[in-house]
Design a protein around this motif. Structure first.
Motif, short mmCIF file in Angstrom:
data_model
loop_
_atom_site.label_atom_id
_atom_site.label_comp_id
_atom_site.label_asym_id
_atom_site.label_seq_id
_atom_site.Cartn_x
_atom_site.Cartn_y
_atom_site.Cartn_z
N LEU A 68 18.59 5.69 12.22
CA LEU A 68 17.35 6.31 12.68
C LEU A 68 16.74 7.27 11.65
N MET A 69 17.60 7.95 10.88
CA MET A 69 17.08 8.88 9.88
C MET A 69 16.35 8.16 8.75
N THR A 70 16.58 6.86 8.59
CA THR A 70 15.82 6.07 7.62
C THR A 70 14.35 6.04 8.02
N ILE A 71 14.10 6.00 9.33
CA ILE A 71 12.72 6.02 9.83
C ILE A 71 12.08 7.38 9.55
N PHE A 72 12.88 8.45 9.69
CA PHE A 72 12.40 9.79 9.33
C PHE A 72 12.01 9.83 7.85
N PHE A 73 12.83 9.26 6.99
CA PHE A 73 12.54 9.24 5.55
C PHE A 73 11.33 8.35 5.25
N LEU A 74 11.14 7.30 6.05
CA LEU A 74 9.95 6.46 5.90
C LEU A 74 8.69 7.28 6.16
N LEU A 75 8.72 8.10 7.22
CA LEU A 75 7.58 8.96 7.53
C LEU A 75 7.36 9.99 6.41
N ILE A 76 8.45 10.57 5.89
CA ILE A 76 8.34 11.52 4.79
C ILE A 76 7.68 10.85 3.59
N GLY A 77 8.09 9.60 3.31
CA GLY A 77 7.51 8.86 2.20
C GLY A 77 6.03 8.60 2.39
N LEU A 78 5.63 8.22 3.59
CA LEU A 78 4.22 7.98 3.89
C LEU A 78 3.40 9.26 3.75
N GLU A 79 3.96 10.38 4.20
CA GLU A 79 3.27 11.67 4.09
C GLU A 79 3.14 12.08 2.63
N LEU A 152 -2.47 28.76 3.76
CA LEU A 152 -1.04 29.04 3.91
C LEU A 152 -0.35 27.88 4.62
N LYS A 153 -1.01 27.30 5.63
CA LYS A 153 -0.47 26.14 6.33
C LYS A 153 -0.34 24.95 5.39
N VAL A 154 -1.39 24.73 4.59
CA VAL A 154 -1.38 23.61 3.64
C VAL A 154 -0.32 23.83 2.56
N PHE A 155 -0.21 25.08 2.07
CA PHE A 155 0.77 25.41 1.04
C PHE A 155 2.19 25.15 1.53
N LEU A 156 2.51 25.61 2.74
CA LEU A 156 3.85 25.41 3.29
C LEU A 156 4.13 23.93 3.52
N THR A 157 3.13 23.19 4.01
CA THR A 157 3.29 21.76 4.25
C THR A 157 3.58 21.02 2.95
N ALA A 158 2.75 21.27 1.92
CA ALA A 158 2.93 20.62 0.62
C ALA A 158 4.27 21.00 0.01
N LEU A 159 4.61 22.28 0.10
CA LEU A 159 5.89 22.79 -0.42
C LEU A 159 7.07 22.06 0.23
N ALA A 160 7.03 21.94 1.55
CA ALA A 160 8.12 21.31 2.29
C ALA A 160 8.23 19.82 1.99
N VAL A 161 7.08 19.15 1.86
CA VAL A 161 7.09 17.71 1.55
C VAL A 161 7.69 17.47 0.16
N ILE A 162 7.28 18.28 -0.82
CA ILE A 162 7.83 18.17 -2.19
C ILE A 162 9.32 18.49 -2.17
N ASP A 163 9.67 19.49 -1.38
CA ASP A 163 11.07 19.89 -1.23
C ASP A 163 11.89 18.72 -0.69
N ASP A 164 11.34 18.02 0.30
CA ASP A 164 12.03 16.86 0.86
C ASP A 164 12.22 15.77 -0.20
N LEU A 165 11.19 15.58 -1.04
CA LEU A 165 11.30 14.60 -2.13
C LEU A 165 12.44 15.00 -3.07
N GLY A 166 12.51 16.30 -3.38
CA GLY A 166 13.59 16.79 -4.23
C GLY A 166 14.95 16.52 -3.61
N ALA A 167 15.06 16.76 -2.30
CA ALA A 167 16.33 16.52 -1.60
C ALA A 167 16.69 15.04 -1.63
#
Length: 392
Positions: A68-79, A152-167
């Motif tokens: 199921l977490m593969t689907i989560f990563f699919l969504l992260i990739g799309l975002e 601030l909302k956009v900054f945190l969102t972009a930061l977290a998405v890039i962070d997820d890519l790093g992870a």
């Protein structure tokens, strides 16, 4: 800059993403509390057995974490793909601030962890404090309501998405223990086939999903964590012009709610079923525990703020006019909410069940501490701004 932020914030997908993520954060909190209570109640044995119950050849917990977490990563990739083509990352000048912030938010916590654990059996946990849980972080931010600036909302969102890519990159590179080149070759062959379908403008989602499932199977047997398949699949699904008629948009829209309200809550329930023994207090003083605590609570805000400051100071990017360094530091603390990704990395980093159990609990304590500090700091900062505006 302001026009870009408003355009991004007013887009339907961003609003849906932000609303789902902040709601999901609150659901995750409830699931975590419920899971901890059940794991330490008179129903403990039955509750723990539920997650170890066999479905086929593997446990329910396994299918959640690897399936199921593969689907989560699919969504992260799309975002992430949408951010690159149309969002905060589409303009390199505007993208540099969250990119540098995310880079600092990964390197400094990892450095702190390694400083305490280098040369020890637990050095492999360096990736644990590098992650940010986007659902929890946005959930905490949403508690402040409309006082939070759009940037601030956009900054945190972009930061977290890039962070997820790093992870994701850390998982792919550093947590691959053995490698089957044959299975990896087949998986890459399928990826290449899907890429060709993309270039030939095949806009039917079915062959991509079927190919993704087959690729997941071979990736699972290659030694590389199978959830990486989700991100790879996201980038071969045609993006087109990003409009509502594209299959990328439709799939991303479809996945938001199942991921936010089914997959992530199930992951939280399965992975926070932590039995708190009498030795849990002693675990706080262990090197890997201190590495996680200091990495998330101090390393994250220091790294995010320091790298952002350096990027702005040398003229690589600008700080949005409605932000200040106090807000960036506060967001840095919210970046210290590791939870989902930190627990996910923990499962890959350690083999010892006792260490995994302790590390999960430390992640919860650290994430709670970082989130509370970030919330209170932002609340105070935004209150001062509001009073100042009224006075003028």
């Amino acid at each position: 800059m302001k026009k870009t932020i408003k355009r991004l914030y007013n887009s339907d997908l961003f609003k849906e993403f932000f609303e789902n993520e902040k709601s999901s954060g609150l659901v995750l909190i409830a699931c975590t509390i419920a899971s901890l209570l059940l794991a330490n109640s008179i129903f403990s044995n039955e509750y723990l057995h539920t997650w170890h119950m066999k479905i086929g050849t593997e446990s329910l917990e396994y299918w959640i974490n690897d399936g199921l977490m593969t689907i989560f990563f699919l969504l992260i990739g799309l975002e992430l793909e949408r951010e690159i083509y149309q969002g905060e990352l589409s303009n390199i000048k505007e993208a540099l601030l969250p990119i540098f912030a995310a880079l600092g938010g990964m390197l400094v916590p990892a450095g702190i962890y390694l400083l305490l654990n280098a040369g020890t059996p637990t050095h492999s946990g360096a990736g644990i404090p590098m992650a940010t849980d986007i659902a929890f972080a946005l959930g905490v931010l949403s508690l402040l309501g409309n006082r939070v600036p759009l940037s601030l909302k956009v900054f945190l969102t972009a930061l977290a998405v890039i962070d997820d890519l790093g992870a994701i990159l850390v998982i792919a590179i550093f947590y691959t223990k053995s490698l089957s080149w044959i299975n990896l070759g087949v998986a890459m062959g399928i990826l290449l086939f899907l890429f060709i379908l993309n270039r030939r403008k095949v806009h039917n989602l079915i062959p991509y999903l079927i190919g993704g499932v087959i690729m997941w199977y071979f990736m699972l047997n290659s030694g590389i964590h199978a959830t990486i398949t989700g991100v790879l699949l996201a980038f071969v699904i045609p993006f087109g012009d990003g409009s509502k008629n594209t299959i990328s948009y439709k799939l991303q829209h479809f996945l938001h709610k199942p991921v936010a309200f089914i997959i992530l809550p199930l992951f939280a329930l399965a992975n926070t079923a932590i039995v708190l023994g009498s030795d849990i207090a002693e675990a706080l003083h262990l090197n890997y525990s201190m590495g996680i605590i200091l990495g998330l609570v101090l390393g994250k805000p220091i790294g995010i703020s320091l790298f952002s400051f350096l990027a702005v100071s040398v003229g690589l990017c600008k700080l949005p006019s409605d932000l200040n360094w106090k807000k960036i530091i506060s967001i840095g603390f919210l970046g210290g909410i590791g939870f989902t990704m930190s627990i996910f990395v923990t499962l890959l980093a350690f083999d010892d069940h006792h260490i995994i159990n302790n590390a999960k609990f430390i992640i919860l304590i650290s994430s709670l501490t970082a989130g509370c500090i970030g919330f209170l700091a932002l609340k105070q900062n935004l209150k001062k701004k509001k009073k100042h505006a009224i006075a003028n």
